[in-house]
Design an enzyme around this catalytic site. Structure first.
Site, PDB file in Angstrom:
ATOM      1  N   LYS A  22      24.969  54.201-141.872  1.00 38.80           N
ATOM      2  CA  LYS A  22      23.541  53.873-141.791  1.00 38.80           C
ATOM      3  C   LYS A  22      23.151  53.536-140.356  1.00 38.80           C
ATOM      4  O   LYS A  22      22.185  54.079-139.813  1.00 38.80           O
ATOM      5  CB  LYS A  22      23.231  52.669-142.698  1.00 38.80           C
ATOM      6  CG  LYS A  22      21.856  52.067-142.467  1.00 38.80           C
ATOM      7  CD  LYS A  22      21.611  50.860-143.345  1.00 38.80           C
ATOM      8  CE  LYS A  22      22.057  49.543-142.765  1.00 38.80           C
ATOM      9  NZ  LYS A  22      21.177  48.940-141.747  1.00 38.80           N
ATOM     10  N   ASN A  23      23.904  52.634-139.735  1.00 36.27           N
ATOM     11  CA  ASN A  23      23.485  52.156-138.412  1.00 36.27           C
ATOM     12  C   ASN A  23      23.603  53.227-137.331  1.00 36.27           C
ATOM     13  O   ASN A  23      22.856  53.201-136.356  1.00 36.27           O
ATOM     14  CB  ASN A  23      24.288  50.912-138.015  1.00 36.27           C
ATOM     15  CG  ASN A  23      23.846  49.690-138.814  1.00 36.27           C
ATOM     16  OD1 ASN A  23      22.835  49.735-139.514  1.00 36.27           O
ATOM     17  ND2 ASN A  23      24.596  48.606-138.720  1.00 36.27           N
ATOM     18  N   CYS A 118      16.038  42.178-141.764  1.00 37.87           N
ATOM     19  CA  CYS A 118      16.737  41.154-142.548  1.00 37.87           C
ATOM     20  C   CYS A 118      16.419  39.758-142.009  1.00 37.87           C
ATOM     21  O   CYS A 118      16.299  39.570-140.801  1.00 37.87           O
ATOM     22  CB  CYS A 118      18.246  41.347-142.437  1.00 37.87           C
ATOM     23  SG  CYS A 118      18.924  42.562-143.564  1.00 37.87           S
ATOM     24  N   ARG A 123      16.378  36.880-134.132  1.00 38.69           N
ATOM     25  CA  ARG A 123      16.530  38.285-133.749  1.00 38.69           C
ATOM     26  C   ARG A 123      15.405  38.831-132.860  1.00 38.69           C
ATOM     27  O   ARG A 123      14.647  39.723-133.262  1.00 38.69           O
ATOM     28  CB  ARG A 123      16.678  39.157-134.998  1.00 38.69           C
ATOM     29  CG  ARG A 123      17.811  38.731-135.875  1.00 38.69           C
ATOM     30  CD  ARG A 123      18.033  39.670-137.016  1.00 38.69           C
ATOM     31  NE  ARG A 123      18.837  40.812-136.641  1.00 38.69           N
ATOM     32  CZ  ARG A 123      19.149  41.800-137.488  1.00 38.69           C
ATOM     33  NH1 ARG A 123      18.703  41.788-138.697  1.00 38.69           N
ATOM     34  NH2 ARG A 123      19.901  42.787-137.080  1.00 38.69           N
ATOM     35  N   ASP A 308      28.755  42.204-140.041  1.00 43.33           N
ATOM     36  CA  ASP A 308      28.268  42.865-141.253  1.00 43.33           C
ATOM     37  C   ASP A 308      29.293  42.881-142.386  1.00 43.33           C
ATOM     38  O   ASP A 308      29.003  43.373-143.467  1.00 43.33           O
ATOM     39  CB  ASP A 308      27.838  44.311-140.937  1.00 43.33           C
ATOM     40  CG  ASP A 308      26.510  44.356-140.189  1.00 43.33           C
ATOM     41  OD1 ASP A 308      25.848  43.312-140.075  1.00 43.33           O
ATOM     42  OD2 ASP A 308      26.143  45.457-139.715  1.00 43.33           O
ATOM     43  N   ARG A 400      19.014  49.516-149.279  1.00 45.12           N
ATOM     44  CA  ARG A 400      18.803  49.814-147.856  1.00 45.12           C
ATOM     45  C   ARG A 400      20.091  50.336-147.228  1.00 45.12           C
ATOM     46  O   ARG A 400      20.031  51.092-146.265  1.00 45.12           O
ATOM     47  CB  ARG A 400      18.379  48.541-147.092  1.00 45.12           C
ATOM     48  CG  ARG A 400      16.982  48.061-147.424  1.00 45.12           C
ATOM     49  CD  ARG A 400      16.609  46.907-146.533  1.00 45.12           C
ATOM     50  NE  ARG A 400      16.928  47.222-145.149  1.00 45.12           N
ATOM     51  CZ  ARG A 400      17.175  46.327-144.200  1.00 45.12           C
ATOM     52  NH1 ARG A 400      17.132  45.050-144.481  1.00 45.12           N
ATOM     53  NH2 ARG A 400      17.458  46.706-142.983  1.00 45.12           N
TER      54      ARG A 400
HETATM   55  C1  UD1 Z   1      22.953  45.931-135.183  1.00 47.49           C
HETATM   56  C2  UD1 Z   1      23.153  46.407-136.594  1.00 47.49           C
HETATM   57  C3  UD1 Z   1      23.404  45.226-137.520  1.00 47.49           C
HETATM   58  C4  UD1 Z   1      24.558  44.383-136.994  1.00 47.49           C
HETATM   59  C5  UD1 Z   1      24.349  44.007-135.536  1.00 47.49           C
HETATM   60  C6  UD1 Z   1      25.555  43.304-134.915  1.00 47.49           C
HETATM   61  C7  UD1 Z   1      21.760  48.385-136.688  1.00 47.49           C
HETATM   62  C8  UD1 Z   1      20.561  49.055-137.245  1.00 47.49           C
HETATM   63  N1  UD1 Z   1      21.968  47.111-137.036  1.00 47.49           N
HETATM   64  O1  UD1 Z   1      21.793  45.106-135.203  1.00 47.49           O
HETATM   65  O2  UD1 Z   1      23.712  45.726-138.819  1.00 47.49           O
HETATM   66  O3  UD1 Z   1      24.651  43.197-137.757  1.00 47.49           O
HETATM   67  O4  UD1 Z   1      24.088  45.189-134.750  1.00 47.49           O
HETATM   68  O5  UD1 Z   1      26.685  44.087-135.044  1.00 47.49           O
HETATM   69  O6  UD1 Z   1      22.552  48.985-135.971  1.00 47.49           O
HETATM   70  N2  UD1 Z   1      19.517  39.651-129.638  1.00 47.49           N
HETATM   71  C9  UD1 Z   1      18.654  39.025-128.755  1.00 47.49           C
HETATM   72  N3  UD1 Z   1      17.770  39.790-128.060  1.00 47.49           N
HETATM   73  C10 UD1 Z   1      17.718  41.137-128.200  1.00 47.49           C
HETATM   74  C11 UD1 Z   1      18.593  41.780-129.073  1.00 47.49           C
HETATM   75  C12 UD1 Z   1      19.485  40.999-129.783  1.00 47.49           C
HETATM   76  O7  UD1 Z   1      18.676  37.806-128.625  1.00 47.49           O
HETATM   77  O8  UD1 Z   1      16.883  41.770-127.540  1.00 47.49           O
HETATM   78  C13 UD1 Z   1      20.504  38.846-130.377  1.00 47.49           C
HETATM   79  C14 UD1 Z   1      20.355  38.953-131.883  1.00 47.49           C
HETATM   80  O9  UD1 Z   1      19.411  38.032-132.375  1.00 47.49           O
HETATM   81  C15 UD1 Z   1      21.767  38.656-132.326  1.00 47.49           C
HETATM   82  C16 UD1 Z   1      22.630  39.279-131.240  1.00 47.49           C
HETATM   83  O10 UD1 Z   1      21.769  39.413-130.111  1.00 47.49           O
HETATM   84  O11 UD1 Z   1      21.982  37.267-132.365  1.00 47.49           O
HETATM   85  C17 UD1 Z   1      23.234  40.629-131.549  1.00 47.49           C
HETATM   86  O12 UD1 Z   1      22.229  41.470-132.054  1.00 47.49           O
HETATM   87  P1  UD1 Z   1      22.290  43.044-131.898  1.00 47.49           P
HETATM   88  O13 UD1 Z   1      23.666  43.470-131.532  1.00 47.49           O
HETATM   89  O14 UD1 Z   1      21.170  43.473-131.025  1.00 47.49           O
HETATM   90  O15 UD1 Z   1      21.987  43.509-133.368  1.00 47.49           O
HETATM   91  P2  UD1 Z   1      21.061  44.705-133.841  1.00 47.49           P
HETATM   92  O16 UD1 Z   1      21.159  45.851-132.895  1.00 47.49           O
HETATM   93  O17 UD1 Z   1      19.730  44.205-134.220  1.00 47.49           O
END
Ligand code: UD1
Length: 421
Positions: A22-23, A118, A123, A308, A400
């Site tokens: 999915k991701n 979620c 986030r 995850d 999802r």
């Molecule tokens: C992706 C995955 C999700 C997984 C996560 C971590 C997808 C669609 N989703 O989510 O399933 O749980 O990676 O492996 O691929 N953060 C910030 N600022 C930002 C971006 C992130 O503070 O601009 C923080 C987030 O709140 C979190 C951490 O960084 O605490 C890691 O998040 P991130 O790796 O970005 O997760 P996603 O890409 O949203």
């Protein structure tokens, strides 16, 4: 809203096919926006999140055809006629922010609503924006929307992520493929989904070095062309089904499973007394004795233990021998499954980002509520091993991220059915 009823039914045995990730698919789909030639994705998973991304791309003018029962997605972005990703679609799925980098790189302008997704912590998307700013983009936040522009086009830049972000790395990587000059992204995410995205972009003509390491170097090109790319195996679906025989007993072969996608997780299973064996077609899993041992788990970016899979691992540890400590290091507020597992008789003490789980001999079925995608499947795993019926409501979270979960589990001997409402 549908419910799922799971009844503990003893040991499982057989094979479970693992779908495309999915991701990975959610970041490969927006890559179509980088080229006016077609992008075809094979091995796509059939999930509601994929439909949401299709709807979002269609709203921008992308042609999306779902072929072979949804396993093949044919995308064509020769007629992108709208550069605004609206709140109505974006609020359903955080990954919608991944259209920002590609739109900006090819069109010099994009307006994207701030995402929802979620409910697992704040986030924010600040790193996505900062990485694009390092390539010369200007950002303006107004009324819940990011207005991004790069009138003369993006320019290569250097950006060091202060901490690892999968999505921000993906957005920056896609944008950098069309930026003028060289971009260097440091402390980049190394997840298999990033490697898969880089491979697809390389097929489209992008010049990328260092995928799978923490430094990505991208030499911008004038244009990208079409490509056909198979979506990498879903390591989270893989890990989830690997835990089914761990919690219920028996042996399951995960078709398409590969250890390198999930090394730290396999090591943890070994420590807990669960054998993972490489087979010709994937991985086979069975526990060494009747109960698993308590283990301590701390989530981390790849190659660490994936956040995850934390909820699913907690479900298994609820009946392990001894006391386990789970530390959630990626997201705040990602223990919402704990109160639901407690309703099933688990002993869990959550203090901030740490959960102490004291194993009990058996869980008991109960009505429970899915609070997010991975939490929902952890309750199903717990139900598989519980005495009596577990009724999981709000299963739209499950849909999802897991295709045909009832069919896949029934095929290996589980008693599970969906009650439509
Ligand atoms: C992706 C995955 C999700 C997984 C996560 C971590 C997808 C669609 N989703 O989510 O399933 O749980 O990676 O492996 O691929 N953060 C910030 N600022 C930002 C971006 C992130 O503070 O601009 C923080 C987030 O709140 C979190 C951490 O960084 O605490 C890691 O998040 P991130 O790796 O970005 O997760 P996603 O890409 O949203």
């Amino acid at each position: 809203m549908d419910k799922i009823v799971v009844t503990g039914n003893g040991a499982l045995s057989g094979q479970v096919p693992i779908a495309g990730a999915k991701n990975a698919c959610l970041t490969l789909m927006p890559a179509t926006l980088l080229s006016d030639e077609p992008l075809t994705l094979t091995n796509a998973p059939r999930l509601s999140d994929i439909k949401t991304m299709s709807t979002l791309l269609q709203s921008l003018g992308v042609e999306v055809s779902s072929l072979q029962d949804g396993k093949v997605l044919a995308l064509a972005s020769h007629d992108v006629n709208n550069l605004t990703a609206h709140y109505d679609i974006v609020r359903k799925m955080r990954a919608s922010i991944l259209v920002l980098g590609p739109l900006l790189a090819r069109h010099g302008h994009a307006v994207v609503s701030l995402p929802g997704g979620c409910a697992i912590g704040a986030r924010p998307v600040d790193l996505h924006l900062k990485a694009l700013e390092a390539m010369g983009a200007e950002m303006d936040l107004r009324e819940g929307y990011v207005h991004a522009s790069a009138p003369g086009g993006l320019k290569g830049g250097r950006f060091t992520f202060p901490f690892v972000s999968v999505g921000a790395t993906e957005n920056a990587l896609m944008a950098a493929t069309l930026a003028k000059g060289t971009t260097v992204l440091e402390n980049a995410a190394r997840e298999p989904e990033i490697v898969d995205l880089a491979r697809c972009l390389q097929k489209m003509g992008a010049q990328i070095d260092g995928e799978g390491t923490s430094t990505l170097t991208i030499q911008g090109v004038d244009r990208l062309h079409g490509a056909t790319h198979p979506v990498v195996t879903d390591r989270i679906e893989l890990g989830t089904y690997m835990l089914a025989p761990a919690i219920c007993g028996g042996e399951i072969e995960l078709l398409g499973g590969r250890r390198e996608l999930i090394g730290a997780f396999c090591d943890k299973l070994d420590e807990a007394g669960i054998d993972v064996t490489d087979t010709e077609n994937g991985l086979s899993v069975k526990r060494r004795s009747n109960a698993v041992h308590a283990v301590d788990v701390a989530t981390a970016p790849f190659p660490g233990f994936p956040t995850d899979l934390q909820a699913q691992m907690m479900a298994v540890l609820c009946t392990a021998e001894g006391e386990s400590v789970l530390e959630e290091k990626i997201f705040e507020n990602r223990f919402m499954h704990a109160p639901e597992l407690i309703r099933m008789g688990a002993q869990i003490d959550v203090q901030g980002g740490t959960a102490k789980v004291t194993g009990v001999p058996r869980l008991k079925g109960a009505p429970v509520m899915a609070t997010d995608l991975r939490a929902s499947v952890s309750l199903i795993l717990a139900g598989l091993a519980a005495e009596g019926d577990t009724v999981v409501s709000r299963v739209y979270h499950l849909d999802r991220g897991y295709e045909h979960v009832e069919e896949k589990l029934s095929a290996v001997g589980a008693k599970i059915e969906r009650i439509p409402e």
